[in-house]
Design an enzyme around this catalytic site. Structure first.
Site, PDB file in Angstrom:
ATOM      1  N   ASN A  26      16.364 -86.685 -92.400  1.00 34.68           N
ATOM      2  CA  ASN A  26      15.121 -86.239 -93.181  1.00 34.68           C
ATOM      3  C   ASN A  26      15.744 -85.800 -94.574  1.00 34.68           C
ATOM      4  OD1 ASN A  26      13.457 -84.626 -94.198  1.00 34.68           O
ATOM      5  ND2 ASN A  26      13.448 -82.651 -92.955  1.00 34.68           N
ATOM      6  N   TRP A  27      15.443 -86.853 -95.423  1.00 35.02           N
ATOM      7  CA  TRP A  27      16.005 -86.816 -96.818  1.00 35.02           C
ATOM      8  C   TRP A  27      15.227 -85.691 -97.675  1.00 35.02           C
ATOM      9  CZ3 TRP A  27      16.108 -92.607 -98.577  1.00 35.02           C
ATOM     10  CH2 TRP A  27      17.302 -93.106 -97.973  1.00 35.02           C
ATOM     11  N   LYS A  28      14.149 -85.162 -97.305  1.00 33.50           N
ATOM     12  CA  LYS A  28      13.587 -84.256 -97.787  1.00 33.50           C
ATOM     13  C   LYS A  28      12.873 -84.743 -99.311  1.00 33.50           C
ATOM     14  CE  LYS A  28      15.231 -80.653 -95.220  1.00 33.50           C
ATOM     15  NZ  LYS A  28      15.527 -79.074 -94.921  1.00 33.50           N
TER      16      LYS A  28
ATOM     17  N   GLU B 121      13.898 -76.314 -84.388  1.00 29.03           N
ATOM     18  CA  GLU B 121      14.657 -75.871 -85.794  1.00 29.03           C
ATOM     19  C   GLU B 121      14.515 -74.529 -86.043  1.00 29.03           C
ATOM     20  OE1 GLU B 121      15.288 -79.948 -88.384  1.00 29.03           O
ATOM     21  OE2 GLU B 121      13.376 -79.051 -88.912  1.00 29.03           O
TER      22      GLU B 121
ATOM     23  N   HIS C 251       6.933 -79.369 -90.235  1.00 25.99           N
ATOM     24  CA  HIS C 251       8.569 -78.792 -90.660  1.00 25.99           C
ATOM     25  C   HIS C 251       8.158 -77.310 -91.206  1.00 25.99           C
ATOM     26  CE1 HIS C 251      12.347 -78.502 -92.718  1.00 25.99           C
ATOM     27  NE2 HIS C 251      12.579 -79.309 -92.046  1.00 25.99           N
TER      28      HIS C 251
ATOM     29  N   GLY D  18      19.432 -75.645 -93.424  1.00 21.55           N
ATOM     30  CA  GLY D  18      20.202 -75.968 -94.837  1.00 21.55           C
ATOM     31  C   GLY D  18      21.136 -74.817 -95.059  1.00 21.55           C
TER      32      GLY D  18
ATOM     33  N   SER E 184      21.285 -77.578 -89.702  1.00 21.72           N
ATOM     34  CA  SER E 184      22.836 -77.584 -90.001  1.00 21.72           C
ATOM     35  C   SER E 184      23.878 -78.509 -89.324  1.00 21.72           C
ATOM     36  CB  SER E 184      23.636 -76.106 -90.166  1.00 21.72           C
ATOM     37  OG  SER E 184      22.611 -75.667 -91.154  1.00 21.72           O
TER      38      SER E 184
HETATM   39  P1  PGA Z   1      19.538 -79.279 -92.235  1.00 25.21           P
HETATM   40  O1  PGA Z   1      18.064 -79.617 -92.342  1.00 25.21           O
HETATM   41  O2  PGA Z   1      20.177 -80.327 -91.567  1.00 25.21           O
HETATM   42  O3  PGA Z   1      19.966 -79.504 -93.666  1.00 25.21           O
HETATM   43  O4  PGA Z   1      19.712 -77.958 -92.099  1.00 25.21           O
HETATM   44  C1  PGA Z   1      17.173 -79.968 -91.076  1.00 25.21           C
HETATM   45  C2  PGA Z   1      15.881 -80.003 -91.505  1.00 25.21           C
HETATM   46  O5  PGA Z   1      15.408 -79.132 -92.091  1.00 25.21           O
HETATM   47  O6  PGA Z   1      15.290 -80.974 -90.674  1.00 25.21           O
END
Ligand code: PGA
Length: 224
Positions: A7-9, A151, A102, A157, A187
């Site tokens: 997930n590159w956002k 999640e 999300h 993050g 994470s």
């Molecule tokens: P992260 O993000 O791996 O940076 O915690 C996961 C996500 O938001 O899908």
């Protein structure tokens, strides 16, 4: 089968995406163990860039069994005069999967369970598989959702991944049927991924930060 989802956002422009793909393809060529897992249906890699990169990534990514492209969201309008929206009808020939619900969208875009339910039903009409993100057992899970990505907000993050015990406890509380593919996100990185992958209940990983660098992403794939 294990799923590794990037997930590159909203972090990459065209140039960034090109350099990610070049490195990814190069690293993949050297990793025969990953290629073997992809060929044997033991691993599926799903790359989810922003909309503007979907066709580029699809065209340039290594052509291999079990490498797929997904979106990070889809409109809750099926199609029509909705300026700026990207609909399932727009995306149907490009993607096989879409992340939905999300927690960042629930928080910043005020997405509700109803909107998410609507998106899921439209995706199904276009044969796109939704990957539904839930924060805990209170988020609605519409019927027939196969992919549930758990999640916990505090873990996203932050570098504070949830312990395996807590992830499994959460899984027990989240209502789902036997065929659900349960994914953990929050994470996950190349140092901690094996902690979870030893648990057969966890079928995959939704990875944000650690997916943005092809080296760490490939490293995670090699550890699954
Ligand atoms: P992260 O993000 O791996 O940076 O915690 C996961 C996500 O938001 O899908």
């Amino acid at each position: 089968m294990r799923y590794l989802i990037a997930n590159w956002k909203s972090t990459k422009n065209v140039e960034d995406a090109f350099s990610w793909i070049v490195q990814f393809n190069h690293l993949l060529k050297q990793e025969s163990s990953i290629q073997k897992k992809l060929n044997n249906d033991e691993l599926k890699i799903i790359i989810c860039p922003s909309f503007h990169l979907l066709t580029t990534v699809k065209a340039k990514i290594a052509k291999s069994k079990n490498i797929a492209i997904g979106a990070q969201d889809v409109s809750f309008f099926e199609q029509g005069n909705y300026t700026g929206e990207v609909s399932a009808q727009n995306l149907k020939d490009i993607i096989d999967y879409s992340i939905i619900g999300h927690s960042e969208r629930r928080k910043y875009l005020k997405e509700t369970d109803n909107m998410i339910d609507q998106k899921i039903s439209i995706l199904k009409d276009y044969s796109i598989e939704p990957i539904l993100c839930v924060r805990d057992n209170k988020d609605l899970i519409p019927k027939d959702v196969r992919f549930i990505a758990y999640e916990p907000i505090y873990a996203i993050g932050t570098g504070k991944n949830e312990s395996l015990t807590d992830v499994l406890n959460a899984k027990a509380k989240i209502s789902h049927d036997r065929d659900t593919i349960f994914i953990y996100g929050g994470s996950v990185n190349s140092d901690n991924i094996t902690e979870y992958s030893n648990a057969p209940e966890i079928k995959g990983f939704l990875v944000g930060n650690a997916s943005k660098d092809p080296n760490s992403f490939i490293m995670m794939a090699s550890r699954l």
